[in-house]
Design an enzyme around this catalytic site. Structure first.
Site, PDB file in Angstrom:
ATOM      1  N   HIS A 511       0.842  -1.204   0.000  1.00 44.35           N
ATOM      2  CA  HIS A 511       0.000   0.000   0.000  1.00 44.35           C
ATOM      3  C   HIS A 511       0.878   1.255   0.000  1.00 44.35           C
ATOM      4  CE1 HIS A 511      -3.542   2.456   1.465  1.00 44.35           C
ATOM      5  NE2 HIS A 511      -2.539   3.190   1.925  1.00 44.35           N
ATOM      6  N   GLU A 512       1.859   1.301   0.891  1.00 42.44           N
ATOM      7  CA  GLU A 512       2.714   2.487   0.978  1.00 42.44           C
ATOM      8  C   GLU A 512       3.574   2.634  -0.270  1.00 42.44           C
ATOM      9  OE1 GLU A 512       1.954   4.533   3.076  1.00 42.44           O
ATOM     10  OE2 GLU A 512       0.824   3.255   4.441  1.00 42.44           O
ATOM     11  N   HIS A 515       1.640   4.303  -2.952  1.00 40.73           N
ATOM     12  CA  HIS A 515       1.582   5.757  -2.791  1.00 40.73           C
ATOM     13  C   HIS A 515       2.758   6.426  -3.502  1.00 40.73           C
ATOM     14  CE1 HIS A 515      -1.872   6.534  -0.359  1.00 40.73           C
ATOM     15  NE2 HIS A 515      -1.480   5.786   0.669  1.00 40.73           N
ATOM     16  N   TYR A 526      -4.079  14.758  -2.256  1.00 43.56           N
ATOM     17  CA  TYR A 526      -4.506  13.981  -1.096  1.00 43.56           C
ATOM     18  C   TYR A 526      -5.597  14.720  -0.326  1.00 43.56           C
ATOM     19  CZ  TYR A 526      -3.787  10.296   2.364  1.00 43.56           C
ATOM     20  OH  TYR A 526      -3.944   9.208   3.198  1.00 43.56           O
ATOM     21  N   GLU A 535      -5.850   6.821  -1.956  1.00 40.34           N
ATOM     22  CA  GLU A 535      -5.853   5.738  -0.976  1.00 40.34           C
ATOM     23  C   GLU A 535      -6.329   4.425  -1.593  1.00 40.34           C
ATOM     24  OE1 GLU A 535      -5.034   5.000   2.193  1.00 40.34           O
ATOM     25  OE2 GLU A 535      -3.886   6.849   2.175  1.00 40.34           O
ATOM     26  N   ASP A 602     -10.160  13.731   8.238  1.00 41.39           N
ATOM     27  CA  ASP A 602      -9.321  12.894   7.381  1.00 41.39           C
ATOM     28  C   ASP A 602      -9.226  13.460   5.967  1.00 41.39           C
ATOM     29  OD1 ASP A 602      -7.706  10.717   6.719  1.00 41.39           O
ATOM     30  OD2 ASP A 602      -9.422   9.453   6.205  1.00 41.39           O
ATOM     31  N   HIS A 607      -9.568   8.065   3.678  1.00 41.23           N
ATOM     32  CA  HIS A 607      -9.457   6.658   4.036  1.00 41.23           C
ATOM     33  C   HIS A 607     -10.814   5.957   4.078  1.00 41.23           C
ATOM     34  CE1 HIS A 607      -5.490   8.037   5.527  1.00 41.23           C
ATOM     35  NE2 HIS A 607      -5.111   6.822   5.187  1.00 41.23           N
TER      36      HIS A 607
END
Length: 747
Positions: A511-512, A515, A526, A535, A602, A607
Site C-alpha cells: 500500500h505504501e 503511494h 490527497y 488511498e 481525514d 481513508h
C-alpha cells in the site's frame, strides 16, 4: 473575498450535476477526429473558455508498452502556473486518441497583483522572497498564492500572496562496501522467509540491503534537528518560520529598499537532500549470522537510582509512599535516536519492575540504550540537567537476562527471542518490487530504479524531524517530498481499541509503495475524492501484491492481523465491514458511510470514501451480485485479477490526473480497458458494470465542444468558410473555422 473570475457555468451544468465533478474536468475521445498533437493544442482555446494570456506548456511525454504516447501539458496564465491544471493527450501513430484532464476556465484572469508584490527571477514569477507563484483554486475562485512545505508536518501550505491568508493545506504524506548474499529471517506475519541482503566486508556482518532491487531497510538513523540542518544550510524548501522578515511593512518598502532586499544572501532553502543525509547516518538492520531475528524486552527492574550533584558525588533517589519518585524511561536503538519506547511512571518504593513486553519492543543484536531520569516530586517536571540522567546499554547475549550494578544504578532486565519487523519489511518490499516489475514492467516506484528506503523506528519527537520523517506508533506512511522513503510504526499493544502490532504486514507495505508510484505518476491530490482515489489505488494494488505472493485465495482485506482487537483494517469485498464493522466505509458513491469531501475529517474522508473504488475493483476481479444503496440491483461478471490489475494500473499511471474525481476515473478506466482489450470487449463491459454497481453511472458530459475535422480545404466551397469572428475566408489554411454553422479543423 469577492470572486475575481466569471466562470462559464452554462458549459458545465451537466458536469456539476454528475458525480460531483467541478468545472473544468473533462474526458474526450478524439480517435475519429484525426487530430495531430499540434492541432489538438491549437483547439484548446476553442474547447475551453480560457483567460487572456493563457499559455500551454508541454512538460513531458512517455510511451507505454502498447506503443501509446502520453503527452502532458500544463496551463499558465500570464506566466503563472495554474496549480493542478493539466491536459493529457494520448497519441497513436501521430494522431490524438483521447484528451482528458482539468482546466482553469474563466473569461478573465484574477485581478492583477501590486507591482511590488511580484518579481521575475529567471523568467519565473515569484513573490518578494523568491517563492514561485501559482494560481490556486479555492471554492471556484482562483487566487495568486505561494506553495510552501510545512516545517512541522508533511503538508503543502498555500498562502494568498497579498492577504497572507492560508487558502488550504494539502498533505503530502542512504556508500556501502558489501557483497550480495541470501539470508533468512523470522517475521511476524509470514513466518520464516528468505531474503536478498548483503555481507558488509568491512564490519563482518550481514545487513538488510538488497543491491539487486536497491532496497534499504533500516531500524534507525541519527536524524538532525532543525537547528543542525539550518547550520549546515540544508533546510527544506521554503520553510515559512525561517523566512526572513521585511525591514518595514511591505507597503512602506521603497524601490531602493526592494533592490537591496533582493541582493540579500539568505540560507539556500533548496539544497536539502535528506535522503543523502540518512544514507550517511542510517543504521541498517544487521546480524552477525545470516539469520535475522530480534530480542523482545519483557521486564526492567530498578533497585537503585542516583544522580550526581555539583561535585560529582552520587546522590541516591529514595522514593516513599508520601514522596513518590517520577521515573522517565527512554529506550532507543544503540547509538541512534530511533526510539523504541518512552514511559513515565510513578514509583513509591524500590525495587520496582516495569512490564515492557506489551509494547512489543524489538532490540536488535546491536543492542539498545536505556535512559533513566529520576525526578522527585519537588523537582518535577523532568530537569534539563544531564546529571539527572543515567544510561545503561543492553546488548543481548542469548542468556535472556542482563544486570547492571554501578554507583548510579542497580537494575536488571529480562528478554526473549522473537521475530524481527525489519524482516517483514525487507522481504515484503522485495516481493512488492517483483510484483510491479513482473506484472507491469515497472522498475521501482519511479520506473527508473530509484532506491527504496524503509525506516522502521519511532523517533524521539523532541529532538528529530517530527512528522517530516516520522510516523505515529500505530501507522505507516510514504513520505515523498525532497526525499522519498517509507516509514513504519512499531505498534503499541496498550493502544486500547486501536492497539497494533508493528505495522509491517505485506498489504500495508505494498500500500505504501503504491503511494510512491502514485506520487511519481498521477500524483493525485490527497484531499477529497482525489485523495480517496489515491488511498484506494494503494489498497487495490496492495491486495494485488498479497494475492501475487499468497495466491488468488488470499483475503480481500488490508492489514490482516495488525490490529490487536480487530481482524483487519479495511475490507474491499465488503467495505461496510471494515475493521470488523467498527470503522465502515461506503460501497456506493455518496451512499451510507460517505464522508463529505469538504469535511475536515481525514482530509475529506480519504481513508473512508476509498471504499467505493475498492468495491469496484473487487467486483471487476471476482464478480458478484447485489443491490447498492441507491436500490440498483447488479450482477457483475468478474474478469480475474490478471486483467483487472492491468486496467487499474493503466488507469492510474496513464490517464489519472492530479484532481481526478470518481467520474473521471470511471471514464479513464473504461478507456484503459479499451486500450488493452478492445472497445466492445467483455472487459470493458465489466468495468462499466462494476462502476454502475457502486453508483458511479452514465457517461459524463465533456467540456469539449463536438467538432468536425476536414481532411483539407481542397475542393471546399470557400464561400461557406468563416473565421470565428464571422468573417468569410477565401483561402482557408491550417486552423479552426466555421463551415455551415459547425466548427471545422482544417489540416
Amino acid at each position: 473575498m469577492k470572486k475575481s473570475l466569471i466562470l462559464l457555468l452554462a458549459l458545465f451544468v451537466q458536469l456539476s450535476a454528475f458525480a460531483g465533478l467541478r468545472s473544468g474536468h473533462f474526458f474526450k475521445s478524439l480517435q475519429r477526429e484525426n487530430l495531430t498533437e499540434q492541432q489538438a493544442v491549437e483547439c484548446f482555446s476553442q474547447w475551453f473558455a480560457l483567460p487572456h494570456e493563457t499559455e500551454w506548456r508541454r512538460v513531458g511525454e512517455r510511451t507505454d508498452r502498447l506503443g501509446m504516447t502520453r503527452v502532458e501539458y500544463r496551463q499558465y496564465v500570464g506566466g503563472v502556473e495554474v496549480e493542478h491544471s493539466q491536459v493529457l493527450l494520448h497519441v497513436v501513430d501521430g494522431m490524438v486518441k483521447t484528451a482528458n484532464g482539468t482546466v482553469m476556465e474563466a473569461k478573465i484572469a484574477p485581478r492583477r497583483l501590486r507591482s511590488n508584490t511580484i518579481l521575475y527571477r529567471n523568467g519565473t514569477p515569484t513573490d518578494v522572497l523568491g517563492r514561485k507563484l501559482y494560481l490556486v483554486s479555492t471554492n471556484g475562485d482562483y487566487r495568486y498564492a505561494t506553495k510552501v512545505l510545512s516545517a512541522d508536518k508533511s503538508e503543502w501550505i498555500y498562502t494568498d500572496v497579498e492577504t497572507a491568508e492560508v487558502l488550504k493545506r494539502i498533505p503530502t504524506r542512504y556508500g556501502i562496501t558489501a557483497e550480495p548474499v541470501k539470508v533468512t529471517g523470522s517475521t511476524i506475519y509470514s513466518g520464516e522467509v528468505e531474503m536478498d541482503a548483503s555481507f558488509d566486508t568491512e564490519n563482518g556482518n550481514y545487513m538488510l540491503y538488497d543491491p539487486q532491487r536497491n532496497i534499504h531497510t533500516m531500524i534507525g538513523a541519527t536524524i538532525p534537528s532543525i537547528e543542525q540542518m539550518e547550520a549546515e544550510h540544508t533546510l527544506l524548501e521554503n520553510i515559512p518560520d525561517l523566512a526572513p522578515t521585511l525591514p518595514v511593512p511591505e507597503d512602506e518598502m521603497t524601490p531602493e529598499m526592494w533592490e537591496e532586499w533582493n541582493k540579500r544572501t539568505d540560507i539556500d532553502v533548496t539544497t536539502l537532500s535528506l535522503t543523502n543525509y540518512i544514507a550517511r547516518n542510517a543504521l541498517y538492520a544487521r546480524s552477525t549470522a545470516p539469520y535475522f531475528d530480534s530480542y523482545i524486552l519483557n521486564t526492567l527492574t530498578i533497585d537503585r537510582l542516583a544522580y550526581t550533584d555539583g561535585d560529582g558525588t552520587p546522590t541516591e533517589l529514595v522514593p516513599s509512599k508520601y514522596s513518590p519518585l517520577t521515573i522517565f524511561i527512554t529506550i532507543q536503538y544503540a547509538g541512534t535516536d530511533g526510539m523504541i519506547e518512552r514511559s513515565e511512571i510513578e514509583v513509591r518504593q524500590f525495587p520496582y519492575t516495569i512490564d515492557l513486553k506489551q509494547y512489543f519492543d524489538e532490540i536488535p543484536t546491536a543492542g539498545a540504550d536505556i535512559y533513566l531520569y529520576g525526578v522527585s516530586k519537588a523537582n518535577y517536571p523532568a530537569p534539563s540537567n544531564k546529571d539527572f540522567l543515567t544510561t545503561i546499554r543492553l546488548v543481548p547475549d542469548g542468556s535472556g537476562h542482563a544486570e547492571w550494578d554501578t554507583e548510579m544504578v542497580k537494575a536488571s532486565a529480562t528478554y526473549e527471542k522473537g521475530p524481527l519487523s525489519a524482516s517483514d519489511i525487507h522481504w515484503g518490499m522485495g516481493k512488492t518490487y517483483d510484483y510491479f516489475l513482473n506484472t507491469f514492467g515497472r522498475n521501482s516506484y519511479d520506473d527508473k530504479g530509484a532506491p527504496i528506503y524503509n525506516l522502521f523506528y519511532q523517533p524521539d519527537y523532541s529532538t528529530s524531524w517530527n512528522y517530516l520523517l516520522a510516523t505515529p506508533t500505530n501507522n505507516a506512511a510514504a513520505v515523498s517530498f525532497g526525499t522519498s522513503q517509507m516509514v513504519y510504526g512499531m505498534g503499541s499493544r496498550d493502544g486500547g481499541s486501536f492497539g497494533m502490532y508493528p505495522v509491517v504486514e505485506l498489504s500495508v507495505l505494498a500500500h505504501e509503495f503504491t503511494h510512491m508510484v502514485t506520487a511519481a505518476t498521477a500524483n493525485l491530490v490527497y484531499q477529497g475524492e482525489s485523495g480517496a482515489l489515491n488511498e484506494s489505488f494503494s489498497d487495490l494494488l496492495g491486495v494485488s501484491v498479497k494475492k501475487y505472493v499468497l495466491g488468488n485465495d488470499a483475503s480481500w482485506t488490508i492489514a490482516d492481523g495488525v490490529m490487536t482487537n480487530y481482524s483487519n483494517m479495511r475490507s474491499m469485498s465488503f467495505p461496510k465491514t471494515g475493521m470488523d464493522g467498527m470503522d465502515p466505509c461506503p460501497d456506493t458513491y455518496k451512499g451510507e458511510n460517505w464522508v463529505k469531501t469538504d469535511s475536515e475529517d481525514d482530509n475529506g474522508g480519504v481513508h473512508t470514501n476509498s471504499g467505493v473504488q475498492n468495491k469496484w475493483y473487487y467486483l471487476l476481479t471476482d464478480g458478484d451480485s447485489g443491490t447498492n444503496d441507491n436500490g440498483y440491483s447488479y450482477t457483475v461478471t468478474g474478469i480475474g485479477l490478471e486483467k483487472s490489475q492491468q486496467i487499474a494500473y493503466r488507469t492510474l499511471t496513464e490517464y489519472a490526473t492530479q484532481e481526478s474525481q470518481y467520474a473521471d476515473i470511471r471514464l479513464c478506466s473504461i478507456q484503459a480497458a479499451e486500450d488493452l482489450f478492445g472497445a466492445n470487449s467483455a472487459e470493458v463491459k465489466a468495468v462499466n458494470d462494476a462502476w454502475k454497481a457502486v453508483g458511479v453511472v452514465e457517461d459524463t458530459p465533456t467540456a469539449i465542444h463536438d467538432i468536425t475535422v476536414a481532411a483539407s480545404a481542397d475542393g471546399m466551397d470557400t464561400s461557406a468558410v468563416y473565421d470565428l469572428q464571422g468573417r468569410r475566408v477565401n483561402n482557408p489554411q491550417h486552423g479552426l473555422y466555421i463551415v455551415n454553422g459547425k466548427q471545422v479543423v482544417m489540416k
